[in-house]
Design a protein around this motif. Sequence first.
Motif, PDB file in Angstrom:
ATOM      1  N   HIS A 106      -6.710   2.411   4.269  1.00 41.92           N
ATOM      2  CA  HIS A 106      -8.053   2.900   3.925  1.00 41.92           C
ATOM      3  C   HIS A 106      -8.924   1.741   3.466  1.00 41.92           C
ATOM      4  CE1 HIS A 106     -11.118   5.778   2.975  1.00 41.92           C
ATOM      5  NE2 HIS A 106     -10.300   6.800   3.037  1.00 41.92           N
ATOM      6  N   TYR A 107     -10.029   1.485   4.184  1.00 42.17           N
ATOM      7  CA  TYR A 107     -10.918   0.375   3.851  1.00 42.17           C
ATOM      8  C   TYR A 107     -11.651   0.581   2.514  1.00 42.17           C
ATOM      9  CZ  TYR A 107     -10.562  -0.919   8.836  1.00 42.17           C
ATOM     10  OH  TYR A 107     -10.109  -1.288  10.080  1.00 42.17           O
ATOM     11  N   ALA A 108     -11.679   1.815   2.001  1.00 44.22           N
ATOM     12  CA  ALA A 108     -12.431   2.095   0.780  1.00 44.22           C
ATOM     13  C   ALA A 108     -11.635   1.810  -0.495  1.00 44.22           C
ATOM     14  CB  ALA A 108     -12.888   3.565   0.775  1.00 44.22           C
ATOM     15  N   LEU A 109     -10.358   1.427  -0.360  1.00 44.63           N
ATOM     16  CA  LEU A 109      -9.494   1.307  -1.536  1.00 44.63           C
ATOM     17  C   LEU A 109      -8.923  -0.099  -1.661  1.00 44.63           C
ATOM     18  CD1 LEU A 109      -7.687   4.743  -1.110  1.00 44.63           C
ATOM     19  CD2 LEU A 109      -9.552   4.171  -2.691  1.00 44.63           C
ATOM     20  N   ASP A 110      -8.751  -0.525  -2.925  1.00 43.96           N
ATOM     21  CA  ASP A 110      -8.243  -1.869  -3.183  1.00 43.96           C
ATOM     22  C   ASP A 110      -7.229  -1.850  -4.326  1.00 43.96           C
ATOM     23  OD1 ASP A 110      -9.778  -1.522  -5.466  1.00 43.96           O
ATOM     24  OD2 ASP A 110     -11.147  -3.188  -5.053  1.00 43.96           O
ATOM     25  N   GLN A 121       8.618   2.131  -9.861  1.00 45.77           N
ATOM     26  CA  GLN A 121       9.730   2.018  -8.924  1.00 45.77           C
ATOM     27  C   GLN A 121       9.298   2.140  -7.470  1.00 45.77           C
ATOM     28  OE1 GLN A 121      12.657   1.179 -10.265  1.00 45.77           O
ATOM     29  NE2 GLN A 121      11.600   1.305 -12.243  1.00 45.77           N
ATOM     30  N   CYS A 122       7.997   2.324  -7.246  1.00 46.38           N
ATOM     31  CA  CYS A 122       7.484   2.564  -5.895  1.00 46.38           C
ATOM     32  C   CYS A 122       6.941   1.276  -5.295  1.00 46.38           C
ATOM     33  CB  CYS A 122       6.382   3.622  -5.937  1.00 46.38           C
ATOM     34  SG  CYS A 122       5.752   4.105  -4.321  1.00 46.38           S
ATOM     35  N   LYS A 123       7.249   1.033  -4.032  1.00 48.78           N
ATOM     36  CA  LYS A 123       6.745  -0.126  -3.311  1.00 48.78           C
ATOM     37  C   LYS A 123       5.524   0.267  -2.476  1.00 48.78           C
ATOM     38  CE  LYS A 123      10.054  -2.673  -4.909  1.00 48.78           C
ATOM     39  NZ  LYS A 123       9.748  -3.678  -5.975  1.00 48.78           N
ATOM     40  N   LEU A 124       4.732  -0.748  -2.109  1.00 46.67           N
ATOM     41  CA  LEU A 124       3.461  -0.480  -1.436  1.00 46.67           C
ATOM     42  C   LEU A 124       3.320  -1.296  -0.151  1.00 46.67           C
ATOM     43  CD1 LEU A 124       0.520   0.699  -1.442  1.00 46.67           C
ATOM     44  CD2 LEU A 124      -0.130  -1.326  -2.795  1.00 46.67           C
ATOM     45  N   ILE A 125       2.985  -0.576   0.933  1.00 44.20           N
ATOM     46  CA  ILE A 125       2.579  -1.198   2.196  1.00 44.20           C
ATOM     47  C   ILE A 125       1.087  -0.954   2.369  1.00 44.20           C
ATOM     48  CG2 ILE A 125       2.816  -1.215   4.710  1.00 44.20           C
ATOM     49  CD1 ILE A 125       5.616  -0.015   4.342  1.00 44.20           C
ATOM     50  N   VAL A 126       0.331  -2.003   2.622  1.00 41.73           N
ATOM     51  CA  VAL A 126      -1.093  -1.860   2.934  1.00 41.73           C
ATOM     52  C   VAL A 126      -1.299  -2.234   4.401  1.00 41.73           C
ATOM     53  CG1 VAL A 126      -3.413  -2.764   2.525  1.00 41.73           C
ATOM     54  CG2 VAL A 126      -1.903  -2.290   0.588  1.00 41.73           C
ATOM     55  N   PHE A 131      -9.341  -8.141   5.694  1.00 39.68           N
ATOM     56  CA  PHE A 131      -9.103  -9.150   4.658  1.00 39.68           C
ATOM     57  C   PHE A 131     -10.351  -9.400   3.793  1.00 39.68           C
ATOM     58  CE2 PHE A 131      -9.845 -11.427   8.685  1.00 39.68           C
ATOM     59  CZ  PHE A 131     -10.742 -12.429   8.361  1.00 39.68           C
ATOM     60  N   ASP A 132     -10.877  -8.289   3.229  1.00 42.22           N
ATOM     61  CA  ASP A 132     -12.111  -8.394   2.438  1.00 42.22           C
ATOM     62  C   ASP A 132     -11.980  -7.881   1.007  1.00 42.22           C
ATOM     63  OD1 ASP A 132     -11.886  -5.670   2.930  1.00 42.22           O
ATOM     64  OD2 ASP A 132     -13.994  -5.392   3.476  1.00 42.22           O
ATOM     65  N   ARG A 133     -10.731  -7.588   0.548  1.00 45.17           N
ATOM     66  CA  ARG A 133     -10.548  -7.081  -0.797  1.00 45.17           C
ATOM     67  C   ARG A 133      -9.097  -7.315  -1.224  1.00 45.17           C
ATOM     68  NH1 ARG A 133      -9.936  -3.753   3.125  1.00 45.17           N
ATOM     69  NH2 ARG A 133      -8.639  -1.893   3.006  1.00 45.17           N
ATOM     70  N   PRO A 134      -8.849  -7.438  -2.528  1.00 44.84           N
ATOM     71  CA  PRO A 134      -7.487  -7.738  -3.010  1.00 44.84           C
ATOM     72  C   PRO A 134      -6.576  -6.513  -3.013  1.00 44.84           C
ATOM     73  CG  PRO A 134      -9.023  -7.645  -4.848  1.00 44.84           C
ATOM     74  CD  PRO A 134      -9.848  -7.495  -3.611  1.00 44.84           C
ATOM     75  N   HIS A 135      -5.270  -6.782  -2.901  1.00 49.01           N
ATOM     76  CA  HIS A 135      -4.241  -5.744  -2.938  1.00 49.01           C
ATOM     77  C   HIS A 135      -3.065  -6.223  -3.782  1.00 49.01           C
ATOM     78  CE1 HIS A 135      -6.251  -3.543   0.318  1.00 49.01           C
ATOM     79  NE2 HIS A 135      -6.331  -4.686   0.981  1.00 49.01           N
ATOM     80  N   ILE A 136      -2.265  -5.285  -4.227  1.00 49.36           N
ATOM     81  CA  ILE A 136      -1.018  -5.631  -4.923  1.00 49.36           C
ATOM     82  C   ILE A 136       0.171  -5.181  -4.067  1.00 49.36           C
ATOM     83  CG2 ILE A 136      -1.988  -5.658  -7.250  1.00 49.36           C
ATOM     84  CD1 ILE A 136      -0.889  -2.781  -7.604  1.00 49.36           C
ATOM     85  N   ALA A 137       0.062  -5.417  -2.783  1.00 45.62           N
ATOM     86  CA  ALA A 137       1.052  -4.931  -1.819  1.00 45.62           C
ATOM     87  C   ALA A 137       2.348  -5.731  -1.869  1.00 45.62           C
ATOM     88  CB  ALA A 137       0.465  -5.008  -0.407  1.00 45.62           C
ATOM     89  N   ASP A 138       3.439  -5.032  -1.563  1.00 39.22           N
ATOM     90  CA  ASP A 138       4.719  -5.693  -1.327  1.00 39.22           C
ATOM     91  C   ASP A 138       4.805  -6.167   0.118  1.00 39.22           C
ATOM     92  OD1 ASP A 138       6.213  -5.119  -3.953  1.00 39.22           O
ATOM     93  OD2 ASP A 138       5.467  -3.146  -3.366  1.00 39.22           O
TER      94      ASP A 138
END
Length: 364
Positions: A106-110, A121-126, A131-138
């Motif tokens: 989702h382009y609206a979320l960062d 305990q949950c992992k994140l795939i973005v 490439f216009d906003r930061p993420h805390i993705a695994d």
Amino acid sequence: MKIAFRADASAEIGTGHIMRCITLADAFKGTGGQCYFICRSIPQSLQDVIKSKGHSFFQLPHGPPFIAREDDVAHASWLGVNWEVDALHTAAVISGIEPDWIVLDHYALDHRWEKQVRGPQCKLIVIDDLFDRPHIADILLDQNLGRSRENYKDLVPRDCQVLAGPEFALLRPEFEKMRAISIERRKKPKLEKLLITMGGADKDNVSGWLIDFFEEATDLGLLSVTVVLGASAAHADSVKMKASTSVIDVHVLQNVNNMAELMKDTDLCIGAAGSTSWERACLGVPSIIFSLADNQKQIAVDLDKHKIAKQAQLWDAASLLEIVKHLRKAKNLTRLGINAAKLVDGLGAQKVVEHVESYNVKAI
């Protein structure tokens, strides 16, 4: 393994985000995964597809309307509400699922939304294209041509796995299955059958304009034109009416489930420079592409630059005519198809699942 997907679809957003998430969910399901879709905006037809695949579906409730703020990301309004509201609603669903992984497309979320929604305990795939906003993705997936970790070096944690490039394009299994047959039939190139696929919504009715264009360009020697519309296509009735009275052989299909077969059987495809670009490439289909959204502009430029597809300018009939005439030459048609086929092998979803499973093993 439980995987929760957060994505939306609308005339503005398009259907590609949901469709590629469904493809990835199917791949996870094939290895025993349980998949859950959490959506705020989505047509009923796509809800039905999700459920028919055996995935669970959750509709987020209505919230206060979006109010623009200075710290918004570029596509914040696509959410329909402010990100804090969506995070609250999504977190309530997530707490009941307790997934091992969240997939966010989702382009609206960062990173702010991500911090509120993911548990310890949950992992994140973005999944991203901009490439216009930061993420805390695994794990971050960007399937676009020319992408690399360098594009995201200041936007993700240092230990984030970045899966970049068309080798990770999320395609349904039927494209890989049709790949060899489709490539083989192009060894004897011709330009008689045309396929038009302008995305699930086609809100600007490019399909209708293209029918008008080919009615006027009768000297191109096409035997048939097939137009594929999504279930939620905004101008479906108009396109069907235009086709029914056309002086050329035009067939309109809607909400198809055999896109790989249709692409295999066509000589040239005209389409949007979105996720279907990788489907066409996998099958070695020569293509003319239009940029119909901001996130498609660079894709169109890169595909044209590397001679994988020919970019045409929207509403410019003269330039489109020149491109089609150029591709009537067998060598030009062949070269485009060969270059495209080198780009994508159709196994991207399988590769992503393998990376996730490998990540899980390392985490034990």
